[in-house]
Design an enzyme around this catalytic site. Structure first.
Site, short mmCIF file in Angstrom:
data_model
loop_
_atom_site.label_atom_id
_atom_site.label_comp_id
_atom_site.label_asym_id
_atom_site.label_seq_id
_atom_site.Cartn_x
_atom_site.Cartn_y
_atom_site.Cartn_z
N ASN A 9 0.77 -0.75 0.21
CA ASN A 9 -0.14 -0.42 -0.34
C ASN A 9 1.52 1.58 -0.22
O ASN A 9 1.50 1.44 0.56
CB ASN A 9 -0.77 0.26 1.34
CG ASN A 9 -1.72 1.22 1.45
OD1 ASN A 9 -1.58 1.95 0.49
ND2 ASN A 9 -2.57 1.74 2.38
N TRP A 10 1.42 1.91 -0.80
CA TRP A 10 2.07 3.22 -1.52
C TRP A 10 1.40 4.18 -0.41
O TRP A 10 1.75 5.08 -0.41
CB TRP A 10 2.20 2.91 -2.63
CG TRP A 10 2.68 1.88 -3.58
CD1 TRP A 10 3.31 0.64 -2.32
CD2 TRP A 10 3.47 2.61 -4.78
NE1 TRP A 10 4.13 0.16 -3.88
CE2 TRP A 10 4.02 0.63 -4.56
CE3 TRP A 10 3.03 2.64 -6.07
CZ2 TRP A 10 4.56 -0.03 -5.88
CZ3 TRP A 10 3.80 2.62 -7.05
CH2 TRP A 10 4.61 1.28 -7.33
N LYS A 11 0.54 4.17 -0.57
CA LYS A 11 -0.17 5.30 0.50
C LYS A 11 -0.20 6.45 -0.44
O LYS A 11 0.24 6.09 -1.92
CB LYS A 11 0.07 5.96 1.73
CG LYS A 11 -0.48 4.15 2.30
CD LYS A 11 0.29 4.86 4.09
CE LYS A 11 -0.26 3.09 4.54
NZ LYS A 11 -0.17 3.33 6.00
N HIS A 94 -9.49 1.22 4.90
CA HIS A 94 -8.23 1.08 5.37
C HIS A 94 -8.24 2.17 6.84
O HIS A 94 -9.49 3.55 6.37
CB HIS A 94 -6.99 1.73 4.51
CG HIS A 94 -6.07 1.70 5.09
ND1 HIS A 94 -5.54 3.03 5.92
CD2 HIS A 94 -4.87 1.15 5.07
CE1 HIS A 94 -4.47 2.45 6.30
NE2 HIS A 94 -3.48 1.11 5.91
N GLU A 96 -6.89 5.02 7.57
CA GLU A 96 -6.93 6.21 7.53
C GLU A 96 -7.62 7.08 6.87
O GLU A 96 -8.67 7.61 6.73
CB GLU A 96 -5.83 6.11 6.63
CG GLU A 96 -4.04 6.16 7.49
CD GLU A 96 -2.72 5.19 6.84
OE1 GLU A 96 -2.91 5.73 5.65
OE2 GLU A 96 -1.90 5.07 7.21
N GLU A 166 -5.44 -5.03 10.98
CA GLU A 166 -3.97 -3.82 10.56
C GLU A 166 -4.70 -3.45 12.00
O GLU A 166 -5.44 -2.03 12.46
CB GLU A 166 -4.23 -2.82 9.23
CG GLU A 166 -3.91 -3.59 7.89
CD GLU A 166 -3.57 -2.43 7.77
OE1 GLU A 166 -2.33 -2.91 7.39
OE2 GLU A 166 -4.66 -1.41 7.39
N GLY A 172 1.90 2.26 10.50
CA GLY A 172 3.65 3.38 10.65
C GLY A 172 4.33 4.13 11.74
O GLY A 172 4.59 5.10 11.92
N SER A 211 2.64 -2.10 10.71
CA SER A 211 4.69 -2.40 10.38
C SER A 211 5.59 -3.69 10.31
O SER A 211 6.31 -3.60 10.94
CB SER A 211 4.73 -1.49 11.46
OG SER A 211 4.72 -0.47 12.25
N GLY A 232 3.09 -1.15 4.26
CA GLY A 232 3.03 0.32 4.51
C GLY A 232 4.02 1.24 3.88
O GLY A 232 4.67 0.80 3.01
N GLY A 233 5.04 1.22 5.02
CA GLY A 233 6.12 2.07 4.69
C GLY A 233 7.26 1.15 3.88
O GLY A 233 7.91 2.13 3.08
P1 PGA Z 1 2.71 0.22 7.17
O1 PGA Z 1 1.43 1.02 7.01
O2 PGA Z 1 2.83 -0.95 7.45
O3 PGA Z 1 3.49 1.36 7.33
O4 PGA Z 1 2.65 -0.15 9.40
C1 PGA Z 1 0.38 -0.84 7.47
C2 PGA Z 1 -1.27 -0.26 6.45
O5 PGA Z 1 -1.13 1.14 6.93
O6 PGA Z 1 -1.26 -0.88 5.67
#
Ligand code: PGA
Length: 248
Positions: A9-11, A94, A96, A166, A172, A211, A232-233
């Site tokens: 997930n490149w956000k 998600h 977010e 998640e 994050g 993470s 994500g990251g």
């Molecule tokens: P993260 O994000 O790996 O940066 O914690 C995961 C996600 O939000 O899908």
């Protein structure tokens, strides 16, 4: 046997040049992956990534979708457009989207149904906040989030979907759920689905997200009810992402 999945997930990150470098890097190493590999770029880079991955083993997803198919919905992107652009998956719910853009359980359920209606596959995200975990209501929270889609679309819909657990406090933050903490919730989720349909539950892929990184991926991925990760990251660096894709 469930085929594991690792989805990036490149956000809201990247530029034309960094996205091109990232996808070329992933392409170069994807052959060693022991998982279905999915990338979810920002909308605007979907066409470029679709061209770059043509003929490769990389699958394409989007990070969000409008529940309507076309019309006067300024700023939105519709399912038929994502399909047309080569997407196969769409992340829905998600944390977010839930926390920053106010998407309720009802909204996520409507979007989930719209994804399926467009012959796309939802990667449906669920997870508790730190406060909810500390209150001991993690299972109630994820059960409520799952019930929204079960009530709206039925358990059979999960044959064409993926779930991602998640925990919000791990996204994050660099704080990962321990493999035991994650496995416990994954087993609860599978058990809950099994109450309605054992075969669907057995075949359902449940990803862990929060993470996950090259250092913890193997242990998390080795848990019996963890079928890969939503990253994500660590999905923004080809080497890190590929290490997660090959971890076992
Ligand atoms: P993260 O994000 O790996 O940066 O914690 C995961 C996600 O939000 O899908």
């Amino acid at each position: 046997m469930r085929q594991p999945m690792v989805a990036g997930n490149w956000k809201m990150n990247g530029s034309s040049s960094s996205v091109s470098e990232l996808i070329e890097g992933i392409k170069a190493g994807v052959g060693a992956a022991n998982a279905e590999v999915v990338v979810c770029p920002p909308y605007i880079y979907i066409p470029a990534v679709a061209s770059a991955i043509a003929g490769s083993d990389i699958h394409l997803g989007a990070q969000n979708m409008c529940d309507q198919d076309s019309g006067a919905f300024t700023g939105e992107v519709a399912g038929p457009m994502l399909k047309d652009a080569g997407c196969e998956y769409v992340i829905i719910g998600h944390s977010e989207r839930r926390a920053i853009y106010g998407e309720s359980d009802e909204v996520t359920a409507v979007k989930y149904a719209a994804v399926l209606k467009n012959n796309l596959k939802p990667i449906f995200c669920i997870g508790e906040s730190l406060e909810e975990r500390e209150q001991g209501i993690t299972e109630q929270v994820v059960a409520r989030q799952i019930d929204a889609i079960l009530d709206g679309s039925g358990v059979a819909s999960l044959a064409n979907a993926v779930l991602a657990y998640e925990p919000v406090w791990a996204i994050g933050t660099g704080k990962t759920a321990t493999p035991e903490q994650a496995q416990e919730v994954h087993a609860f989720i599978r058990g809950k689905i099994a109450e309605q349909d054992a075969a669907i539950a057995e075949g359902l892929r449940i990803l862990y997200g929060g993470s996950m990184n090259p250092g913890n991926a193997a242990e998390l991925r080795s848990q019996p009810d963890i079928d890969g990760g939503l990253i994500g990251g660590a999905s923004l660096k080809a080497d890190d992402f590929l290490t997660i894709c090959t971890a076992n």
